[in-house]
Scaffold this motif. Structure first.
Motif, PDB file in Angstrom:
ATOM      1  N   ILE A  61      53.743-121.477 -53.285  1.00 48.01           N
ATOM      2  CA  ILE A  61      54.932-122.330 -53.118  1.00 48.01           C
ATOM      3  C   ILE A  61      54.569-123.605 -52.354  1.00 48.01           C
ATOM      4  O   ILE A  61      54.964-124.702 -52.744  1.00 48.01           O
ATOM      5  N   VAL A  62      53.821-123.449 -51.267  1.00 48.44           N
ATOM      6  CA  VAL A  62      53.462-124.621 -50.462  1.00 48.44           C
ATOM      7  C   VAL A  62      52.534-125.536 -51.245  1.00 48.44           C
ATOM      8  O   VAL A  62      52.782-126.743 -51.350  1.00 48.44           O
ATOM      9  N   GLU A  63      51.453-124.985 -51.786  1.00 51.51           N
ATOM     10  CA  GLU A  63      50.446-125.833 -52.422  1.00 51.51           C
ATOM     11  C   GLU A  63      50.946-126.438 -53.731  1.00 51.51           C
ATOM     12  O   GLU A  63      50.781-127.636 -53.955  1.00 51.51           O
ATOM     13  N   LEU A  64      51.554-125.637 -54.580  1.00 51.85           N
ATOM     14  CA  LEU A  64      52.003-126.141 -55.878  1.00 51.85           C
ATOM     15  C   LEU A  64      53.381-126.797 -55.773  1.00 51.85           C
ATOM     16  O   LEU A  64      53.546-127.964 -56.132  1.00 51.85           O
ATOM     17  N   GLY A  65      54.344-126.063 -55.251  1.00 53.78           N
ATOM     18  CA  GLY A  65      55.711-126.580 -55.188  1.00 53.78           C
ATOM     19  C   GLY A  65      55.867-127.763 -54.249  1.00 53.78           C
ATOM     20  O   GLY A  65      56.338-128.832 -54.654  1.00 53.78           O
ATOM     21  N   THR A  76      60.164-135.886 -48.306  1.00 58.09           N
ATOM     22  CA  THR A  76      58.783-136.021 -47.867  1.00 58.09           C
ATOM     23  C   THR A  76      58.556-135.650 -46.414  1.00 58.09           C
ATOM     24  O   THR A  76      57.566-134.998 -46.088  1.00 58.09           O
ATOM     25  N   ARG A  77      59.444-136.058 -45.547  1.00 57.76           N
ATOM     26  CA  ARG A  77      59.217-135.776 -44.120  1.00 57.76           C
ATOM     27  C   ARG A  77      59.160-134.275 -43.849  1.00 57.76           C
ATOM     28  O   ARG A  77      58.261-133.797 -43.160  1.00 57.76           O
ATOM     29  N   TRP A  78      60.102-133.516 -44.393  1.00 54.28           N
ATOM     30  CA  TRP A  78      60.119-132.069 -44.199  1.00 54.28           C
ATOM     31  C   TRP A  78      58.970-131.400 -44.944  1.00 54.28           C
ATOM     32  O   TRP A  78      58.311-130.504 -44.409  1.00 54.28           O
ATOM     33  N   VAL A  79      58.751-131.829 -46.174  1.00 52.84           N
ATOM     34  CA  VAL A  79      57.668-131.265 -46.982  1.00 52.84           C
ATOM     35  C   VAL A  79      56.329-131.451 -46.275  1.00 52.84           C
ATOM     36  O   VAL A  79      55.524-130.519 -46.155  1.00 52.84           O
ATOM     37  N   ALA A  80      56.078-132.650 -45.798  1.00 54.18           N
ATOM     38  CA  ALA A  80      54.803-132.938 -45.133  1.00 54.18           C
ATOM     39  C   ALA A  80      54.649-132.130 -43.851  1.00 54.18           C
ATOM     40  O   ALA A  80      53.549-131.648 -43.544  1.00 54.18           O
ATOM     41  N   LEU A  81      55.727-131.958 -43.111  1.00 56.26           N
ATOM     42  CA  LEU A  81      55.664-131.163 -41.879  1.00 56.26           C
ATOM     43  C   LEU A  81      55.315-129.705 -42.190  1.00 56.26           C
ATOM     44  O   LEU A  81      54.442-129.107 -41.548  1.00 56.26           O
ATOM     45  N   ILE A  82      55.974-129.138 -43.175  1.00 54.19           N
ATOM     46  CA  ILE A  82      55.694-127.750 -43.568  1.00 54.19           C
ATOM     47  C   ILE A  82      54.254-127.626 -44.063  1.00 54.19           C
ATOM     48  O   ILE A  82      53.535-126.683 -43.699  1.00 54.19           O
ATOM     49  N   MET A  83      53.809-128.586 -44.863  1.00 57.13           N
ATOM     50  CA  MET A  83      52.441-128.545 -45.379  1.00 57.13           C
ATOM     51  C   MET A  83      51.417-128.698 -44.254  1.00 57.13           C
ATOM     52  O   MET A  83      50.349-128.069 -44.295  1.00 57.13           O
ATOM     53  N   ILE A  85      51.792-127.702 -41.102  1.00 54.70           N
ATOM     54  CA  ILE A  85      51.762-126.411 -40.398  1.00 54.70           C
ATOM     55  C   ILE A  85      50.968-125.393 -41.217  1.00 54.70           C
ATOM     56  O   ILE A  85      50.113-124.669 -40.680  1.00 54.70           O
ATOM     57  N   PHE A  86      51.218-125.335 -42.509  1.00 56.19           N
ATOM     58  CA  PHE A  86      50.485-124.432 -43.405  1.00 56.19           C
ATOM     59  C   PHE A  86      48.985-124.724 -43.361  1.00 56.19           C
ATOM     60  O   PHE A  86      48.160-123.800 -43.293  1.00 56.19           O
ATOM     61  N   THR A  87      48.625-125.990 -43.377  1.00 50.85           N
ATOM     62  CA  THR A  87      47.216-126.387 -43.401  1.00 50.85           C
ATOM     63  C   THR A  87      46.506-126.004 -42.103  1.00 50.85           C
ATOM     64  O   THR A  87      45.361-125.535 -42.126  1.00 50.85           O
ATOM     65  N   VAL A  88      47.161-126.180 -40.985  1.00 50.47           N
ATOM     66  CA  VAL A  88      46.578-125.755 -39.710  1.00 50.47           C
ATOM     67  C   VAL A  88      46.442-124.234 -39.685  1.00 50.47           C
ATOM     68  O   VAL A  88      45.408-123.696 -39.266  1.00 50.47           O
ATOM     69  N   ALA A  89      47.464-123.524 -40.168  1.00 50.26           N
ATOM     70  CA  ALA A  89      47.406-122.062 -40.192  1.00 50.26           C
ATOM     71  C   ALA A  89      46.256-121.575 -41.071  1.00 50.26           C
ATOM     72  O   ALA A  89      45.521-120.657 -40.674  1.00 50.26           O
ATOM     73  N   THR A  90      46.071-122.177 -42.234  1.00 49.70           N
ATOM     74  CA  THR A  90      44.965-121.750 -43.100  1.00 49.70           C
ATOM     75  C   THR A  90      43.620-122.033 -42.443  1.00 49.70           C
ATOM     76  O   THR A  90      42.686-121.247 -42.586  1.00 49.70           O
ATOM     77  N   ASN A 110      40.569-129.446 -42.779  1.00 48.99           N
ATOM     78  CA  ASN A 110      41.973-129.049 -42.747  1.00 48.99           C
ATOM     79  C   ASN A 110      42.734-129.766 -41.632  1.00 48.99           C
ATOM     80  O   ASN A 110      43.881-130.175 -41.813  1.00 48.99           O
ATOM     81  N   MET A 111      42.103-129.915 -40.477  1.00 42.15           N
ATOM     82  CA  MET A 111      42.756-130.618 -39.374  1.00 42.15           C
ATOM     83  C   MET A 111      43.025-132.079 -39.759  1.00 42.15           C
ATOM     84  O   MET A 111      44.100-132.618 -39.453  1.00 42.15           O
ATOM     85  N   ALA A 112      42.073-132.720 -40.433  1.00 39.69           N
ATOM     86  CA  ALA A 112      42.258-134.113 -40.858  1.00 39.69           C
ATOM     87  C   ALA A 112      43.381-134.223 -41.887  1.00 39.69           C
ATOM     88  O   ALA A 112      44.210-135.143 -41.825  1.00 39.69           O
ATOM     89  N   ILE A 113      43.432-133.289 -42.820  1.00 36.72           N
ATOM     90  CA  ILE A 113      44.506-133.291 -43.820  1.00 36.72           C
ATOM     91  C   ILE A 113      45.856-133.113 -43.126  1.00 36.72           C
ATOM     92  O   ILE A 113      46.832-133.799 -43.457  1.00 36.72           O
ATOM     93  N   ALA A 114      45.917-132.206 -42.159  1.00 37.95           N
ATOM     94  CA  ALA A 114      47.166-132.010 -41.407  1.00 37.95           C
ATOM     95  C   ALA A 114      47.567-133.296 -40.699  1.00 37.95           C
ATOM     96  O   ALA A 114      48.753-133.648 -40.656  1.00 37.95           O
ATOM     97  N   GLY A 115      46.585-134.023 -40.170  1.00 39.88           N
ATOM     98  CA  GLY A 115      46.889-135.311 -39.535  1.00 39.88           C
ATOM     99  C   GLY A 115      47.494-136.304 -40.514  1.00 39.88           C
ATOM    100  O   GLY A 115      48.474-136.989 -40.196  1.00 39.88           O
ATOM    101  N   GLY A 116      46.950-136.379 -41.699  1.00 40.15           N
ATOM    102  CA  GLY A 116      47.515-137.255 -42.727  1.00 40.15           C
ATOM    103  C   GLY A 116      48.923-136.842 -43.106  1.00 40.15           C
ATOM    104  O   GLY A 116      49.815-137.684 -43.269  1.00 40.15           O
ATOM    105  N   LEU A 117      49.130-135.541 -43.234  1.00 44.73           N
ATOM    106  CA  LEU A 117      50.468-135.043 -43.557  1.00 44.73           C
ATOM    107  C   LEU A 117      51.468-135.360 -42.451  1.00 44.73           C
ATOM    108  O   LEU A 117      52.626-135.693 -42.730  1.00 44.73           O
TER     109      LEU A 117
END
Length: 133
Positions: A61-65, A76-83, A85-90, A110-117
């Protein structure tokens, strides 16, 4: 004193390109997990996480949806925040950065991607989006 600026066309284009680039990581990964669901469940199980089937569904759901939502700039703001958090967790559950150089790179990727998100969470999707902000 805070000032407000309106993004210009170059910034809107850069924001669109940024969303596209991040989405190209998440959407194919989510599709791959969907098509190889049992393998995804097996991988999550091997990491020792509870409820691997539910975790696999959440990952899809997170990655595809949400990846598609980010791509088109929807909520976008909510989607990026959830993504983010997911990216840091992974990163924390699947990339043991102390294990070796490869895991170290994957963890900090993953940390860098989370920063971009988080930047999208803070500033939105730009004009070339469904959100249009």
């Amino acid at each position: 004193m805070a000032t407000t600026t309106t993004p210009n066309s170059t910034q809107d284009l850069q924001t669109l390109i940024g969303r596209i680039l991040i989405a190209t990581l998440f959407i194919p990964a989510g599709f791959s997990k969907l098509m190889g669901f049992s393998g995804t469940v097996g991988y999550i199980t091997s990491a020792g996480l509870p409820l691997p089937e539910i975790a696999a569904v959440i990952a899809i759901i997170v990655e595809l949806g949400l990846g598609i939502a980010l791509l088109v700039g929807f909520k976008t703001r909510w989607v990026a925040l959830i993504m983010a958090i997911f990216t840091v967790a992974t990163a924390l559950f699947f990339h043991k950065f102390w294990a070796d150089a490869t895991q170290n790179i994957q963890f900090f990727k993953n940390m860098a991607i989370a920063g971009g998100l988080l930047s999208f969470a803070a500033f939105g999707a730009g004009r070339f989006s469904i959100d249009k902000r």
